[in-house]
Design an enzyme around this catalytic site. Structure first.
Site, PDB file in Angstrom:
ATOM      1  N   HIS A   1      -3.589  -5.686   2.827  1.00 56.31           N
ATOM      2  CA  HIS A   1      -2.708  -6.712   3.394  1.00 56.31           C
ATOM      3  C   HIS A   1      -3.440  -7.987   3.784  1.00 56.31           C
ATOM      4  O   HIS A   1      -2.861  -8.843   4.445  1.00 56.31           O
ATOM      5  CB  HIS A   1      -2.006  -6.180   4.652  1.00 56.31           C
ATOM      6  CG  HIS A   1      -1.050  -5.063   4.359  1.00 56.31           C
ATOM      7  ND1 HIS A   1      -0.589  -4.197   5.318  1.00 56.31           N
ATOM      8  CD2 HIS A   1      -0.471  -4.670   3.199  1.00 56.31           C
ATOM      9  CE1 HIS A   1       0.231  -3.317   4.769  1.00 56.31           C
ATOM     10  NE2 HIS A   1       0.312  -3.578   3.488  1.00 56.31           N
TER      11      HIS A   1
ATOM     12  N   GLU B   1      -2.713   6.694  11.804  1.00 57.44           N
ATOM     13  CA  GLU B   1      -1.827   6.890  10.645  1.00 57.44           C
ATOM     14  C   GLU B   1      -2.666   7.039   9.381  1.00 57.44           C
ATOM     15  O   GLU B   1      -3.660   6.330   9.206  1.00 57.44           O
ATOM     16  CB  GLU B   1      -0.911   5.668  10.555  1.00 57.44           C
ATOM     17  CG  GLU B   1       0.073   5.672   9.406  1.00 57.44           C
ATOM     18  CD  GLU B   1       0.935   4.397   9.440  1.00 57.44           C
ATOM     19  OE1 GLU B   1       1.093   3.788  10.521  1.00 57.44           O
ATOM     20  OE2 GLU B   1       1.428   4.011   8.365  1.00 57.44           O
TER      21      GLU B   1
ATOM     22  N   LYS C   1      10.259   5.054   6.721  1.00 55.01           N
ATOM     23  CA  LYS C   1      10.544   3.798   6.003  1.00 55.01           C
ATOM     24  C   LYS C   1      11.668   4.107   5.020  1.00 55.01           C
ATOM     25  O   LYS C   1      11.446   4.807   4.023  1.00 55.01           O
ATOM     26  CB  LYS C   1       9.317   3.370   5.196  1.00 55.01           C
ATOM     27  CG  LYS C   1       8.113   2.932   6.019  1.00 55.01           C
ATOM     28  CD  LYS C   1       6.903   2.794   5.094  1.00 55.01           C
ATOM     29  CE  LYS C   1       5.711   2.175   5.772  1.00 55.01           C
ATOM     30  NZ  LYS C   1       4.468   2.330   4.957  1.00 55.01           N
TER      31      LYS C   1
ATOM     32  N   SER D   1       0.876  -1.184   0.000  1.00 59.83           N
ATOM     33  CA  SER D   1       0.000   0.000   0.000  1.00 59.83           C
ATOM     34  C   SER D   1       0.910   1.230   0.000  1.00 59.83           C
ATOM     35  O   SER D   1       1.118   1.894   0.998  1.00 59.83           O
ATOM     36  CB  SER D   1      -0.990  -0.029   1.160  1.00 59.83           C
ATOM     37  OG  SER D   1      -0.471   0.477   2.337  1.00 59.83           O
TER      38      SER D   1
ATOM     39  N   LYS E   1       7.150  -0.029  14.161  1.00 62.00           N
ATOM     40  CA  LYS E   1       6.158  -0.955  13.606  1.00 62.00           C
ATOM     41  C   LYS E   1       6.922  -2.133  12.998  1.00 62.00           C
ATOM     42  O   LYS E   1       7.679  -1.940  12.043  1.00 62.00           O
ATOM     43  CB  LYS E   1       5.342  -0.274  12.497  1.00 62.00           C
ATOM     44  CG  LYS E   1       4.365   0.772  12.999  1.00 62.00           C
ATOM     45  CD  LYS E   1       3.647   1.456  11.831  1.00 62.00           C
ATOM     46  CE  LYS E   1       2.702   0.540  11.090  1.00 62.00           C
ATOM     47  NZ  LYS E   1       2.026   1.236   9.952  1.00 62.00           N
TER      48      LYS E   1
ATOM     49  N   GLU F   1       1.232  -8.933   7.390  1.00 61.07           N
ATOM     50  CA  GLU F   1       2.144  -8.544   8.470  1.00 61.07           C
ATOM     51  C   GLU F   1       2.025  -9.460   9.678  1.00 61.07           C
ATOM     52  O   GLU F   1       2.449  -9.113  10.784  1.00 61.07           O
ATOM     53  CB  GLU F   1       1.921  -7.073   8.832  1.00 61.07           C
ATOM     54  CG  GLU F   1       2.271  -6.165   7.652  1.00 61.07           C
ATOM     55  CD  GLU F   1       2.302  -4.688   7.980  1.00 61.07           C
ATOM     56  OE1 GLU F   1       1.883  -4.297   9.072  1.00 61.07           O
ATOM     57  OE2 GLU F   1       2.744  -3.913   7.109  1.00 61.07           O
TER      58      GLU F   1
ATOM     59  N   SER G   1       9.329   2.131  10.622  1.00 57.12           N
ATOM     60  CA  SER G   1       8.443   1.036  10.192  1.00 57.12           C
ATOM     61  C   SER G   1       9.098   0.071   9.209  1.00 57.12           C
ATOM     62  O   SER G   1       9.888   0.464   8.350  1.00 57.12           O
ATOM     63  CB  SER G   1       7.197   1.640   9.530  1.00 57.12           C
ATOM     64  OG  SER G   1       6.386   0.632   8.972  1.00 57.12           O
ATOM     65  N   HIS G   2       8.707  -1.180   9.337  1.00 55.14           N
ATOM     66  CA  HIS G   2       8.963  -2.227   8.340  1.00 55.14           C
ATOM     67  C   HIS G   2       8.052  -1.989   7.129  1.00 55.14           C
ATOM     68  O   HIS G   2       7.310  -0.996   7.087  1.00 55.14           O
ATOM     69  CB  HIS G   2       8.676  -3.600   8.968  1.00 55.14           C
ATOM     70  CG  HIS G   2       7.230  -3.816   9.301  1.00 55.14           C
ATOM     71  ND1 HIS G   2       6.676  -5.060   9.490  1.00 55.14           N
ATOM     72  CD2 HIS G   2       6.198  -2.926   9.470  1.00 55.14           C
ATOM     73  CE1 HIS G   2       5.396  -4.941   9.760  1.00 55.14           C
ATOM     74  NE2 HIS G   2       5.076  -3.662   9.760  1.00 55.14           N
ATOM     75  N   ARG G   3       8.092  -2.921   6.143  1.00 55.73           N
ATOM     76  CA  ARG G   3       7.124  -2.908   5.045  1.00 55.73           C
ATOM     77  C   ARG G   3       6.337  -4.221   5.109  1.00 55.73           C
ATOM     78  O   ARG G   3       6.737  -5.177   5.760  1.00 55.73           O
ATOM     79  CB  ARG G   3       7.816  -2.800   3.669  1.00 55.73           C
ATOM     80  CG  ARG G   3       8.643  -1.563   3.406  1.00 55.73           C
ATOM     81  CD  ARG G   3       7.952  -0.249   3.606  1.00 55.73           C
ATOM     82  NE  ARG G   3       6.741  -0.028   2.858  1.00 55.73           N
ATOM     83  CZ  ARG G   3       6.554   0.930   1.946  1.00 55.73           C
ATOM     84  NH1 ARG G   3       7.550   1.740   1.644  1.00 55.73           N
ATOM     85  NH2 ARG G   3       5.380   1.113   1.364  1.00 55.73           N
ATOM     86  N   SER G   4       5.241  -4.255   4.365  1.00 55.38           N
ATOM     87  CA  SER G   4       4.430  -5.481   4.400  1.00 55.38           C
ATOM     88  C   SER G   4       5.178  -6.662   3.770  1.00 55.38           C
ATOM     89  O   SER G   4       4.959  -7.815   4.140  1.00 55.38           O
ATOM     90  CB  SER G   4       3.083  -5.257   3.736  1.00 55.38           C
ATOM     91  OG  SER G   4       3.234  -4.714   2.444  1.00 55.38           O
TER      92      SER G   4
ATOM     93  N   ASP H   1       2.143   8.885   6.589  1.00 57.37           N
ATOM     94  CA  ASP H   1       2.928   7.814   5.953  1.00 57.37           C
ATOM     95  C   ASP H   1       2.909   8.061   4.439  1.00 57.37           C
ATOM     96  O   ASP H   1       3.851   8.644   3.891  1.00 57.37           O
ATOM     97  CB  ASP H   1       2.369   6.440   6.333  1.00 57.37           C
ATOM     98  CG  ASP H   1       3.071   5.304   5.578  1.00 57.37           C
ATOM     99  OD1 ASP H   1       4.158   5.528   5.031  1.00 57.37           O
ATOM    100  OD2 ASP H   1       2.515   4.184   5.519  1.00 57.37           O
TER     101      ASP H   1
ATOM    102  N   GLN I   1      -6.594  -0.733   7.599  1.00 56.90           N
ATOM    103  CA  GLN I   1      -5.546  -1.697   7.219  1.00 56.90           C
ATOM    104  C   GLN I   1      -4.882  -2.361   8.427  1.00 56.90           C
ATOM    105  O   GLN I   1      -4.557  -3.547   8.377  1.00 56.90           O
ATOM    106  CB  GLN I   1      -4.486  -0.959   6.393  1.00 56.90           C
ATOM    107  CG  GLN I   1      -3.317  -1.795   5.938  1.00 56.90           C
ATOM    108  CD  GLN I   1      -2.366  -0.981   5.068  1.00 56.90           C
ATOM    109  OE1 GLN I   1      -2.662  -0.721   3.912  1.00 56.90           O
ATOM    110  NE2 GLN I   1      -1.230  -0.572   5.615  1.00 56.90           N
ATOM    111  N   GLU I   2      -4.681  -1.575   9.500  1.00 57.77           N
ATOM    112  CA  GLU I   2      -3.915  -2.124  10.635  1.00 57.77           C
ATOM    113  C   GLU I   2      -4.534  -1.715  11.964  1.00 57.77           C
ATOM    114  O   GLU I   2      -4.780  -0.529  12.199  1.00 57.77           O
ATOM    115  CB  GLU I   2      -2.468  -1.606  10.580  1.00 57.77           C
ATOM    116  CG  GLU I   2      -1.752  -2.055   9.325  1.00 57.77           C
ATOM    117  CD  GLU I   2      -0.395  -1.399   9.115  1.00 57.77           C
ATOM    118  OE1 GLU I   2       0.188  -0.893  10.094  1.00 57.77           O
ATOM    119  OE2 GLU I   2       0.065  -1.385   7.968  1.00 57.77           O
TER     120      GLU I   2
ATOM    121  N   ASP J   1      -3.564   2.101  11.513  1.00 61.85           N
ATOM    122  CA  ASP J   1      -3.155   2.674  10.229  1.00 61.85           C
ATOM    123  C   ASP J   1      -4.367   2.548   9.325  1.00 61.85           C
ATOM    124  O   ASP J   1      -4.702   1.446   8.872  1.00 61.85           O
ATOM    125  CB  ASP J   1      -1.949   1.928   9.652  1.00 61.85           C
ATOM    126  CG  ASP J   1      -1.485   2.521   8.316  1.00 61.85           C
ATOM    127  OD1 ASP J   1      -2.093   3.530   7.873  1.00 61.85           O
ATOM    128  OD2 ASP J   1      -0.534   1.985   7.723  1.00 61.85           O
TER     129      ASP J   1
HETATM  130  P1  PGA Z   1       3.062  -1.291   2.995  1.00 59.92           P
HETATM  131  O1  PGA Z   1       2.114  -1.005   4.213  1.00 59.92           O
HETATM  132  O2  PGA Z   1       4.373  -1.748   3.496  1.00 59.92           O
HETATM  133  O3  PGA Z   1       2.307  -2.341   2.211  1.00 59.92           O
HETATM  134  O4  PGA Z   1       3.157   0.008   2.228  1.00 59.92           O
HETATM  135  C1  PGA Z   1       2.534  -0.484   5.410  1.00 59.92           C
HETATM  136  C2  PGA Z   1       1.867   0.823   5.741  1.00 59.92           C
HETATM  137  O5  PGA Z   1       0.994   1.329   5.016  1.00 59.92           O
HETATM  138  O6  PGA Z   1       2.228   1.406   6.784  1.00 59.92           O
HETATM  139 ZN    ZN Z   2       0.887   3.182   6.576  1.00 60.61          ZN
END
Ligand code: PGA
Ligand code: ZN
Length: 404
Positions: free
Chosen positions: A151, A274, A326, A42, A377, A200, A353-356, A301, A159-160, A233
């Site tokens: 995800h 977020e 990121k 995303s 994250k 995730e 943050s990590h990524r998905s 983000d 999403q989260e 998020d």
């Molecule tokens: P992504 O999602 O790693 O798929 O972009 C993570 C987020 O939106 O924070």
């Molecule tokens: Zn995000």
């Protein structure tokens, strides 16, 4: 110590979704390190370009960019993190790394930092703090326990759904977050319908109201003795279709979505949101921040994409009070440090943050500690690519002493 780069080589590995991604190995006399690059799904439209082959999947072209273009320029050079990053930025020459690819560039940038830390015998987080001129501290764990949106199989409203323990130590916070996640699992078993795992590592299932995931999290936190708040998020860029936001089959204007968030904030211990609006709706961010920014973290983000120029603009516009960091959204650590410095000067909180699509590289743990980030994250500890980040945080805490 002066360190000369003797080898630079990339190859394709698989990420947590089984998709190819880039890993870079870098060596000097006596030391070899490697850095692996994660991949988002995303993504924000202003993120730096992730180089993919013509099929949209492979990373052979990005590997070639490292081996044939970058390697000849840096082999024989002194390993100086910021100087190498500057060289990479100039060699690419575009605003969005579209020549070399942010995945090619970032692998080299992170590997350079790791090589210097290894050769100098200093902790990576300490090297990062020295280079970024930040004060190290342990981050709060933003553990994503229910996955929706892009995800997951089930398109939950957001999403989260994240739990954030208040504990001072990583070991206590990690234990609490895992206990809360276990409780969520037990609650979900009582419901009808399939439960799957999202990208995730959190649970994903069909839930029919805006409140339901928050009810589940609230009960699960209480059963673990309290001591945690809720974050989401919304990833609202993904919810935005034809001029409105779509949640559970209903359409919301930015204004009505703001009211929905405010109701959730009043009813539940929701303290961090977020991407509440899509990435170009800066006005909605500004109004929302003015309304709730005293009590809630409004986190950019897709809005900010770790881009120093965009973070500066959004800080000026008072569109948020926290930012997701990121590294692969921008491509070099030098630019990450700039974005962090601008955000911190504006009084914003930092959430690394990590990524998905993740790898076994725990780098973001050292990055979060080194930058003195408010949060990290790293997903749910059901996938090894997520667990290694938590294990690295525990190692930093346990072996190197607690830093607050
Ligand atoms: P992504 O999602 O790693 O798929 O972009 C993570 C987020 O939106 O924070
Ligand atoms: Zn995000």
């Amino acid at each position: 110590m002066s360190i000369t780069i003797t080898r630079c080589e990339a190859r394709a590995i698989r990420d947590s979704r089984g998709k190819p991604t880039v890993e870079v190995s870098l060596a000097c006399a006596g030391h070899t390190v490697s850095a692996a690059v994660p991949s988002g799904k995303s993504t924000g439209s202003k993120e730096a370009l992730e180089k993919r082959d013509k099929d949209g999947i492979g990373v052979a072209d990005a590997v070639v960019a490292v081996n044939d273009v970058i390697a000849p320029k840096i082999i024989g050079k002194k390993a100086d993190s910021l100087a190498i990053d500057r060289l990479l930025i100039d060699l690419d020459g575009t605003d969005n790394k579209s020549v070399l690819g942010a995945n090619a560039v970032l692998g080299v940038s992170i590997a350079t930092a790791k090589l210097i830390a290894a050769a100098d015998g200093i902790f990576l987080w300490k090297y990062i703090a020295d280079t970024a001129k930040t004060t190290p501290s342990l981050p709060k764990l933003y553990m994503n326990v229910i996955n929706g949106g892009a995800h997951a199989d089930f398109r939950l409203p957001f999403q989260e759904y994240i739990v954030v323990p208040n504990d001072e130590t990583i070991s206590k916070a990690y234990a609490r977050a895992r206990a809360i996640m276990d409780n969520v699992g037990k609650e979900l078993k009582k419901k009808d319908g399939a439960v799957t795992m999202g990208d995730e590592g959190g649970y994903s299932l069909r839930l029919d109201t805006l409140d339901e995931p928050f009810d589940i999290l609230t009960d699960s936190i209480a059963q673990a003795g309290g001591g945690a708040f809720i974050a989401i998020d919304a990833a609202a860029t993904e919810l935005h279709r034809g001029g409105a936001y779509e949640l559970l089959g209903s359409r919301y204007s930015a204004m009505s979505l703001s009211l929905a968030y405010k109701e959730l904030i009043e009813k539940f211990n929701l303290r961090s949101i977020e991407d509440p609006f899509e990435e170009t709706d800066t006005k909605a961010f500004e109004a929302f921040y003015a309304d709730v920014g005293d009590a809630v973290l409004v986190v950019g983000d897709d809005l900010t994409v770790t881009n120093p120029g965009i973070v500066a603009e959004m800080a000026e516009r008072r569109a948020a009070n926290a930012v997701i960091i990121k590294p692969n959204q921008i491509g070099t650590l030098l630019e990450v440090y700039d974005a962090v410095s601008i955000a911190k000067n504006a009084g914003w909180q930092i959430i690394v943050s990590h990524r998905s699509g993740e790898t076994m590289d725990p780098f973001i743990a050292d990055l979060a500690v080194g930058l003195g980030a408010f949060g990290i994250k790293a997903g749910a500890p059901t996938q090894p690519e997520r667990v290694v980040k938590y294990e690295r945080l525990l190692a930093i805490e346990n072996e190197h002493g607690i830093i607050h």
